[in-house]
Design a protein around this motif. Structure first.
Motif, PDB file in Angstrom:
ATOM      1  N   ARG A 110       0.832  -1.210   0.000  1.00 46.37           N
ATOM      2  CA  ARG A 110       0.000   0.000   0.000  1.00 46.37           C
ATOM      3  C   ARG A 110       0.864   1.257   0.000  1.00 46.37           C
ATOM      4  O   ARG A 110       0.582   2.225  -0.718  1.00 46.37           O
ATOM      5  N   VAL A 111       1.935   1.243   0.797  1.00 42.18           N
ATOM      6  CA  VAL A 111       2.826   2.407   0.858  1.00 42.18           C
ATOM      7  C   VAL A 111       3.472   2.647  -0.501  1.00 42.18           C
ATOM      8  O   VAL A 111       3.533   3.790  -0.997  1.00 42.18           O
TER       9      VAL A 111
ATOM     10  N   TYR B 190      -8.003  -1.285  -7.329  1.00 45.46           N
ATOM     11  CA  TYR B 190      -7.944  -2.633  -6.759  1.00 45.46           C
ATOM     12  C   TYR B 190      -8.422  -2.742  -5.314  1.00 45.46           C
ATOM     13  O   TYR B 190      -8.720  -3.850  -4.854  1.00 45.46           O
ATOM     14  N   THR B 191      -8.489  -1.643  -4.573  1.00 43.01           N
ATOM     15  CA  THR B 191      -8.906  -1.723  -3.171  1.00 43.01           C
ATOM     16  C   THR B 191     -10.274  -2.370  -2.993  1.00 43.01           C
ATOM     17  O   THR B 191     -10.465  -3.172  -2.068  1.00 43.01           O
TER      18      THR B 191
ATOM     19  N   THR C 150      -4.892  -8.224  -1.469  1.00 41.47           N
ATOM     20  CA  THR C 150      -4.286  -9.556  -1.372  1.00 41.47           C
ATOM     21  C   THR C 150      -5.024 -10.587  -2.224  1.00 41.47           C
ATOM     22  O   THR C 150      -4.683 -11.771  -2.177  1.00 41.47           O
ATOM     23  N   GLY C 151      -6.027 -10.145  -2.978  1.00 41.16           N
ATOM     24  CA  GLY C 151      -6.749 -11.067  -3.845  1.00 41.16           C
ATOM     25  C   GLY C 151      -5.865 -11.600  -4.960  1.00 41.16           C
ATOM     26  O   GLY C 151      -4.969 -10.910  -5.451  1.00 41.16           O
ATOM     27  N   ALA C 152      -6.118 -12.825  -5.382  1.00 40.26           N
ATOM     28  CA  ALA C 152      -5.296 -13.446  -6.423  1.00 40.26           C
ATOM     29  C   ALA C 152      -5.349 -12.656  -7.720  1.00 40.26           C
ATOM     30  O   ALA C 152      -4.327 -12.514  -8.418  1.00 40.26           O
ATOM     31  N   ASP C 153      -6.530 -12.116  -8.084  1.00 39.12           N
ATOM     32  CA  ASP C 153      -6.640 -11.349  -9.321  1.00 39.12           C
ATOM     33  C   ASP C 153      -5.888 -10.030  -9.225  1.00 39.12           C
ATOM     34  O   ASP C 153      -5.190  -9.629 -10.164  1.00 39.12           O
ATOM     35  N   THR C 154      -5.990  -9.354  -8.090  1.00 41.28           N
ATOM     36  CA  THR C 154      -5.254  -8.099  -7.906  1.00 41.28           C
ATOM     37  C   THR C 154      -3.756  -8.322  -8.018  1.00 41.28           C
ATOM     38  O   THR C 154      -3.049  -7.578  -8.716  1.00 41.28           O
ATOM     39  N   LEU C 155      -3.255  -9.345  -7.348  1.00 40.06           N
ATOM     40  CA  LEU C 155      -1.819  -9.625  -7.376  1.00 40.06           C
ATOM     41  C   LEU C 155      -1.363 -10.031  -8.769  1.00 40.06           C
ATOM     42  O   LEU C 155      -0.275  -9.645  -9.219  1.00 40.06           O
TER      43      LEU C 155
ATOM     44  N   LEU D 172      -7.754   2.761 -13.776  1.00 40.74           N
ATOM     45  CA  LEU D 172      -6.332   2.695 -14.109  1.00 40.74           C
ATOM     46  C   LEU D 172      -5.920   3.738 -15.132  1.00 40.74           C
ATOM     47  O   LEU D 172      -4.739   4.092 -15.221  1.00 40.74           O
ATOM     48  N   ARG D 173      -6.867   4.232 -15.906  1.00 43.52           N
ATOM     49  CA  ARG D 173      -6.553   5.215 -16.949  1.00 43.52           C
ATOM     50  C   ARG D 173      -6.833   6.653 -16.531  1.00 43.52           C
ATOM     51  O   ARG D 173      -6.706   7.572 -17.340  1.00 43.52           O
TER      52      ARG D 173
END
Length: 411
Positions: free
Chosen positions: A155-156, A169-170, A175-180, A223-224
């Motif tokens: 996060r930092v 992503y929050t 820590t979700g598999a898709d986010t990572l 993201l954009r």
């Protein structure tokens, strides 16, 4: 009786054997391992008659775990795993100059168990099942703590150079598999902005997210969005950091899942599992942790008060002259305290009696944490009674003066 002081190091043990009068019978430095423990047994045998019971040998050592300690207990000796702080205070009566030696430490340990053992607690005789639960439950909890630390580092890093990722992503959880997966694939603003809706949707589907297409569109838009950016060199350094942390988090998630299955297997093989799971607020996660930290030696806790003191849920009274104050107990087993806090919090929605007891403390002016601590103290006493009588939890018997018709709170 014989009294043995064992000052241990990684590769050797300094031991001293005394008789009941304090006379020094033997002093040796023994190697760690089978050879060393065998030589210790020989030394003890030289001073213990053939008809004597190994229980007449009392050993003081500053640890309560490890192969050496297990070998001592298996031999039938009385083993006292002493707190290093207690030993340090005891040694001050011998030397005030600060001088120290391993042989002197062994002498102090032997003297301590010879003269003060009535004030000390012998090592608990927990079953191997409880020991296995303790090892695996602690490892599982430690990895969860490590995941939290890495999550905060992630996060930092993202806040410093890629705030759009936090916005995107929050909602899914960092820590979700898709986010990572997406952070490893596109760890910086430039590459993340190039992700297509199809790539994001595929990652969400692999993580079994509902409404993947709609969520993917929201992520792509976030993201954009335009944000401040770091210089190219810093951007490259931060992106490498994010990729590394995300990869570590993926591994931690996998290993936590594996350990969780092992915790569940060991926990359900224990004979007290039904008693623990019958308690309000105790489930498949904090149940093994509570059992592990309390142990299952039936003679370890002489009373419910003794168990509460060990749990750290009972208060500490400091009285001197006209002054008398009651304080929370902070010198305690933090792993056990964390699990019991979780139990008390969950019991508020699962037990009308627990909720009524909590509300009563709040009405008296107690803060939320204080009321929760008092509830935890009461629940520990109830658990102690159930374990002593080998009975499952019963709401009416547990809260005869507090049970009333209270609708459980919704989560």
């Amino acid at each position: 009786m014989l009294f043995v002081g064992d000052d241990w190091a990684e590769d050797h043990h300094d031991v001293e054997i005394q008789d009941e009068s304090g006379r020094k019978l033997a002093v040796r430095r023994l190697p760690e391992g089978a050879a060393g423990i065998g030589r210790l047994h020989e030394l003890i045998g030289e001073h213990l008659g053939e008809a004597d019971d190994p229980g007449q040998v009392v050993v003081g050592i500053e640890t309560d775990r490890g192969l050496w300690v297990q070998a001592l207990a298996a031999a039938g000796y009385q083993v006292y795993g002493l707190n290093p702080k207690q030993v340090a205070r005891f040694k001050e009566r011998y030397v005030t100059s600060g001088a120290k030696s391993d042989a002197a430490d062994a002498h102090a340990l032997a003297d301590m168990v010879r003269t003060e053992r009535h004030q000390l607690r012998a090592m608990a005789g927990d079953s191997t099942q409880a020991g296995a639960i303790k090892v695996i439950a602690r490892a599982h909890q430690t990895l969860i703590w490590e995941r939290t630390r890495h999550l905060l580092r992630l996060r930092v890093a993202l806040r410093e150079f890629f705030p759009a990722a936090l916005d995107a992503y929050t909602p899914l959880g960092l820590t979700g598999a898709d986010t990572l997966e997406l952070l490893i694939k596109a760890p910086d603003p430039v590459r993340a902005a190039r992700l297509t809706g199809g790539q994001i949707t595929a990652a969400l589907k692999r993580a079994r997210r509902h409404h993947a297409a709609a969520k993917a569109e929201q992520i792509k838009t976030a993201l954009r969005m335009s944000h401040l950016t770091q210089p190219e060199a810093l951007n490259a350094a931060y992106s490498a950091t994010v990729q590394a942390i995300a990869a570590v988090l993926l591994t931690l998630n996998e290993q936590i899942g594996r350990l969780e299955a092992q915790v569940d297997t060991h926990f359900h093989q224990h004979p007290d599992v039904e008693i623990y799971l019958s308690q309000p607020g105790i489930g498949e996660v904090n149940g093994p942790r509570i059992l592990a930290e309390f142990g299952d030696d039936p003679d370890r806790y002489a009373s419910a008060k003794a168990r509460k003191n060990y749990a750290g849920s009972s208060p500490v009274t400091r009285a001197s002259g006209r002054s008398r104050i009651v304080l929370a107990r902070y010198v305690r087993n933090d792993r056990l305290a964390d699990a019991l806090h979780s139990q008390a919090l969950s019991a508020l929605t699962g037990s009308s009696g627990a909720r009524a007891y909590y509300d009563k403390q709040r009405t008296r002016g107690a803060s939320h944490n204080s009321a929760l601590r008092q509830l935890s103290n009461r629940l520990v006493g109830i658990l102690h009674g159930c374990l002593k009588t080998a009975t499952r939890y019963d709401e009416a018997r547990a809260w005869p003066q507090h049970a009333r018709a209270v609708e459980p709170l919704t989560a």
